[in-house]
Scaffold this active site. Structure first.
Site, PDB file in Angstrom:
ATOM      1  CB  CYS A  58      -0.928   0.022   1.262  1.00  0.00           C
ATOM      2  SG  CYS A  58      -1.727  -1.401   1.306  1.00  0.00           S
ATOM      3  CG  HIS A  67      -7.142   0.974   0.111  1.00  0.00           C
ATOM      4  ND1 HIS A  67      -5.640   1.857  -0.490  1.00  0.00           N
ATOM      5  CD2 HIS A  67      -6.188   0.587   1.240  1.00  0.00           C
ATOM      6  CE1 HIS A  67      -4.385   1.643   0.510  1.00  0.00           C
ATOM      7  NE2 HIS A  67      -5.041   0.541   1.185  1.00  0.00           N
ATOM      8  CB  CYS A  69      -0.969   1.305   7.750  1.00  0.00           C
ATOM      9  SG  CYS A  69      -2.599   1.113   7.278  1.00  0.00           S
TER      10      CYS A  69
HETATM   11  C1  LIG Z   1      -2.011  -1.420   4.513  1.00  0.00           C
HETATM   12  C2  LIG Z   1      -3.512  -1.286   4.019  1.00  0.00           C
HETATM   13  O1  LIG Z   1      -4.006  -0.387   3.426  1.00  0.00           O
HETATM   14  S1  LIG Z   1      -4.463  -2.954   4.228  1.00  0.00           S
HETATM   15  C3  LIG Z   1      -6.011  -2.534   3.430  1.00  0.00           C
HETATM   16  C4  LIG Z   1      -6.208  -3.083   2.362  1.00  0.00           C
HETATM   17  N1  LIG Z   1      -7.283  -3.548   1.777  1.00  0.00           N
HETATM   18  C5  LIG Z   1      -8.338  -4.270   2.273  1.00  0.00           C
HETATM   19  O2  LIG Z   1      -7.873  -5.143   2.999  1.00  0.00           O
HETATM   20  C6  LIG Z   1      -9.490  -4.285   1.653  1.00  0.00           C
HETATM   21  C7  LIG Z   1     -10.705  -4.449   2.648  1.00  0.00           C
HETATM   22  N2  LIG Z   1     -11.997  -4.357   2.137  1.00  0.00           N
HETATM   23  C8  LIG Z   1     -12.402  -5.640   1.642  1.00  0.00           C
HETATM   24  O3  LIG Z   1     -11.693  -6.707   1.744  1.00  0.00           O
HETATM   25  C9  LIG Z   1     -13.999  -5.751   0.999  1.00  0.00           C
HETATM   26  O4  LIG Z   1     -14.415  -4.319   0.831  1.00  0.00           O
HETATM   27  C10 LIG Z   1     -14.706  -6.519   2.155  1.00  0.00           C
HETATM   28  C11 LIG Z   1     -14.435  -7.864   2.220  1.00  0.00           C
HETATM   29  C12 LIG Z   1     -14.696  -5.727   3.600  1.00  0.00           C
HETATM   30  C13 LIG Z   1     -16.116  -6.177   1.752  1.00  0.00           C
HETATM   31  O5  LIG Z   1     -16.136  -6.607   0.589  1.00  0.00           O
HETATM   32  P1  LIG Z   1     -17.745  -6.774  -0.133  1.00  0.00           P
HETATM   33  O6  LIG Z   1     -18.606  -7.870   0.541  1.00  0.00           O
HETATM   34  O7  LIG Z   1     -17.504  -7.185  -1.672  1.00  0.00           O
HETATM   35  O8  LIG Z   1     -18.382  -5.427   0.169  1.00  0.00           O
HETATM   36  P2  LIG Z   1     -19.635  -4.637  -0.464  1.00  0.00           P
HETATM   37  O9  LIG Z   1     -19.280  -3.464  -0.927  1.00  0.00           O
HETATM   38  O10 LIG Z   1     -20.182  -5.475  -1.408  1.00  0.00           O
HETATM   39  O11 LIG Z   1     -20.453  -4.749   0.893  1.00  0.00           O
HETATM   40  C14 LIG Z   1     -21.301  -5.773   1.338  1.00  0.00           C
HETATM   41  C15 LIG Z   1     -22.516  -5.461   1.672  1.00  0.00           C
HETATM   42  O12 LIG Z   1     -22.427  -4.300   2.781  1.00  0.00           O
HETATM   43  C16 LIG Z   1     -23.203  -3.226   2.378  1.00  0.00           C
HETATM   44  N3  LIG Z   1     -22.463  -1.870   2.573  1.00  0.00           N
HETATM   45  C17 LIG Z   1     -21.370  -1.624   2.412  1.00  0.00           C
HETATM   46  N4  LIG Z   1     -20.922  -0.511   2.816  1.00  0.00           N
HETATM   47  C18 LIG Z   1     -22.246   0.200   3.128  1.00  0.00           C
HETATM   48  C19 LIG Z   1     -22.620   1.420   3.679  1.00  0.00           C
HETATM   49  N5  LIG Z   1     -21.575   2.167   3.900  1.00  0.00           N
HETATM   50  N6  LIG Z   1     -23.775   1.460   4.037  1.00  0.00           N
HETATM   51  C20 LIG Z   1     -24.783   0.528   3.787  1.00  0.00           C
HETATM   52  N7  LIG Z   1     -24.547  -0.633   3.455  1.00  0.00           N
HETATM   53  C21 LIG Z   1     -22.997  -0.975   3.275  1.00  0.00           C
HETATM   54  C22 LIG Z   1     -23.252  -3.425   0.900  1.00  0.00           C
HETATM   55  O13 LIG Z   1     -24.532  -2.943   0.414  1.00  0.00           O
HETATM   56  C23 LIG Z   1     -23.518  -4.795   0.700  1.00  0.00           C
HETATM   57  O14 LIG Z   1     -24.660  -5.368   0.848  1.00  0.00           O
HETATM   58  P3  LIG Z   1     -25.413  -6.372  -0.099  1.00  0.00           P
HETATM   59  O15 LIG Z   1     -24.627  -7.588   0.083  1.00  0.00           O
HETATM   60  O16 LIG Z   1     -26.665  -6.498   0.461  1.00  0.00           O
HETATM   61  O17 LIG Z   1     -25.480  -5.741  -1.446  1.00  0.00           O
END
Ligand SMILES: CC(=O)SCCNC(=O)CCNC(=O)[C@H](O)C(C)(C)COP(=O)(O)OP(=O)(O)OC[C@H]1O[C@@H](n2cnc3c(N)ncnc32)[C@H](O)[C@@H]1OP(=O)(O)O
Length: 446
Positions: A108, A402, A432
């Site tokens: 990252c 991100h 981070c």
């Molecule tokens: C050093 C670093 O930077 S480490 C960081 C590196 N990056 C990461 O690790 C990525 C982290 N994030 C992820 O892995 C993914 O976003 C996850 C696994 C958390 C979620 O992935 P997904 O399940 O595909 O997320 P998605 O956006 O589809 O949301 C899942 C559900 O939550 C709901 N939702 C998500 N955000 C919101 C919100 N703000 N408000 C209301 N509902 C929400 C969605 O509508 C969805 O609902 P549905 O299944 O009924 O459609």
């Protein structure tokens, strides 16, 4: 669990004692809209994204495109058809066959590493003008076959007789063909065997961050980004992207202006079900996007009559236990602050990349914690409370996503623009890095 790596020890020399012989300016920058990965490859590859925002950026500056000394690009998920995306982007941007270009990868931190490498080339007199960026199309992360499937296919290829071939075919089972998603692997630390989301859970536990606090932080990230979009505060920074099919993308599309703490409270834990705090709503989103910054020496500024927006004053990197990688910004930016005799609130604006809401909140709590500050930072008293009104004022990765190799670049770009908009001087951008590292940059508006 508190970091105690000697690499985090601050050197007490003043900025004048660093070998910074030349000023390094941030002249201009641009990024694509950040586009949420929606379960299938998006319209742009990593290089497509870099070209989409690189072209208008180069065209709006009075610098001949072949006058740059080099191009440096961060990218984590390099796709097989675009090895060394920096060079491919430079050529597609028309910067000339003679343009040296290389790609950097520090997870990252990649998009910030490109800026830091450019900064040091210019500061030390080796270059005058560098295009430094970050790009990632996480929706294009390849699916890979499991070792079992690769071995089976190798056996099929090596069959030396029809009988061998048939015997090998008989070993087939559809289960073998279940692909592994390389992104999920890439977001899991191989040393401590924790996903990035699980490292955020570790911090939520260590610093007693409640689900409600994390969700409220996430709501504020969405509201701030929605407001910035509405007010046109991102118009200088985000250039529209047009897909080969002619579809126009103008805004970061992960933002949900109408989200609420109540809606977020209903979401299930994503990484530690059923009781974890980290959910899709308070995590950064998986996204495609690219960002560039132009860095220049004083000589280049004069030669081309440029109007720089900021000076890159100093940078710092730190490393710590991968399990608590999310605390990295505390280490790298405290080292910067110490070197510049500044406290948290002497800095006008902060960008801390929002890998996870709980992770940003843990950084804030760590700075306010006397024991943490003593053990990890060697301080007699805590750094104190960072004013939340100075932090991520236009939202962050929880709302906009991100693209991992890009975000470090984006936060410096946005900080530069936000300092100007607010008419204030000093800012720190920090993030981070998976694997247990962190970068921080101190910039000053000019
Ligand atoms: C050093 C670093 O930077 S480490 C960081 C590196 N990056 C990461 O690790 C990525 C982290 N994030 C992820 O892995 C993914 O976003 C996850 C696994 C958390 C979620 O992935 P997904 O399940 O595909 O997320 P998605 O956006 O589809 O949301 C899942 C559900 O939550 C709901 N939702 C998500 N955000 C919101 C919100 N703000 N408000 C209301 N509902 C929400 C969605 O509508 C969805 O609902 P549905 O299944 O009924 O459609």
């Amino acid at each position: 669990m508190t970091p105690s790596n000697p690499n985090t020890e601050t050197d007490n020399s003043s900025p004048q004692e660093k070998p910074s012989s030349r000023r390094v300016y941030l002249v201009d920058g641009a990024r694509t809209p950040f586009l949420k990965a929606r379960g299938r490859p998006g319209p742009f590859s990593p290089v497509d994204l870099a070209v989409q925002c690189g072209r208008p950026l180069l065209l709006r500056q009075p610098i001949p495109v072949d006058a740059y000394d080099q191009v440096i690009l961060g990218c984590v998920n390099v796709v097989p058809s675009e090895m060394n995306p920096a060079r491919i982007a430079a050529l597609r941007l028309g910067m000339g066959e003679a343009m040296p270009a290389f790609t950097v990868q520090i997870n990252c931190g990649s998009g910030m590493q490109s800026i830091d490498t450019a900064y040091k080339y210019i500061r030390d007199g080796d270059s005058d003008l560098i295009l430094a960026g970050g790009t990632d199309a996480l929706s294009h992360a390849p699916m890979v076959l499991q070792t079992e499937a690769v071995e089976w296919l190798a056996g099929l290829n090596a069959a030396s007789s029809p009988q061998d071939y048939v015997r090998q075919l008989g070993q087939f089972s559809p289960k073998k063909l279940k692909p592994e998603i390389s992104l999920a692997k890439g977001l899991t630390d191989p040393i401590v065997s924790l996903s990035m989301g699980q490292t955020a859970e570790v911090l939520a536990q260590q610093f007693n961050i409640s689900r409600q606090e994390a969700d409220e932080y996430a709501v504020s990230s969405h509201q701030r980004l929605a407001r910035a979009q509405e007010e046109g505060w991102l118009d200088d920074e985000v250039v529209p992207a047009i897909s080969p099919e002619g579809e126009l993308f103008k805004h970061d599309d992960g933002v949900r202006a109408d989200t609420s703490a109540e809606a977020l409270a209903k979401l299930k834990a994503a990484f530690e079900p059923p009781f974890g705090q980290v959910t899709p709503g308070n995590s950064s989103q998986v996204t495609d996007g690219a960002s560039w910054l132009i860095l220049a020496s004083e000589e280049a500024v004069k030669k081309y009559g440029l109007k720089p927006r900021a000076v890159l004053v100093d940078s710092e990197w730190a490393a710590l236990d991968p399990k608590i990688m999310g605390l990295g910004p505390v280490l790298s930016s405290t080292a910067l602050l110490k070197r510049h005799n500044a406290g948290l609130n002497d800095i006008d604006l902060w960008e801390i990349n929002e890998a996870f809401a709980a992770q940003v909140l843990a950084c804030m709590k760590a700075w306010a914690d006397p024991e943490f500050c003593k053990v990890a930072l060697g301080l007699d008293k805590p750094m104190g409370k960072l004013d939340p009104e100075r932090l991520n004022i236009d939202g962050g990765a929880v709302a906009m996503g991100h693209p991992v190799g890009t975000s470090g670049n984006r936060i410096v770009l946005h900080l530069m623009n936000a300092l100007h908009r607010k008419g204030v001087k000093r800012g720190i951008a920090t993030e981070c890095i998976g694997g247990g590292q962190s970068g921080a940059m101190l910039i000053e508006a000019v």
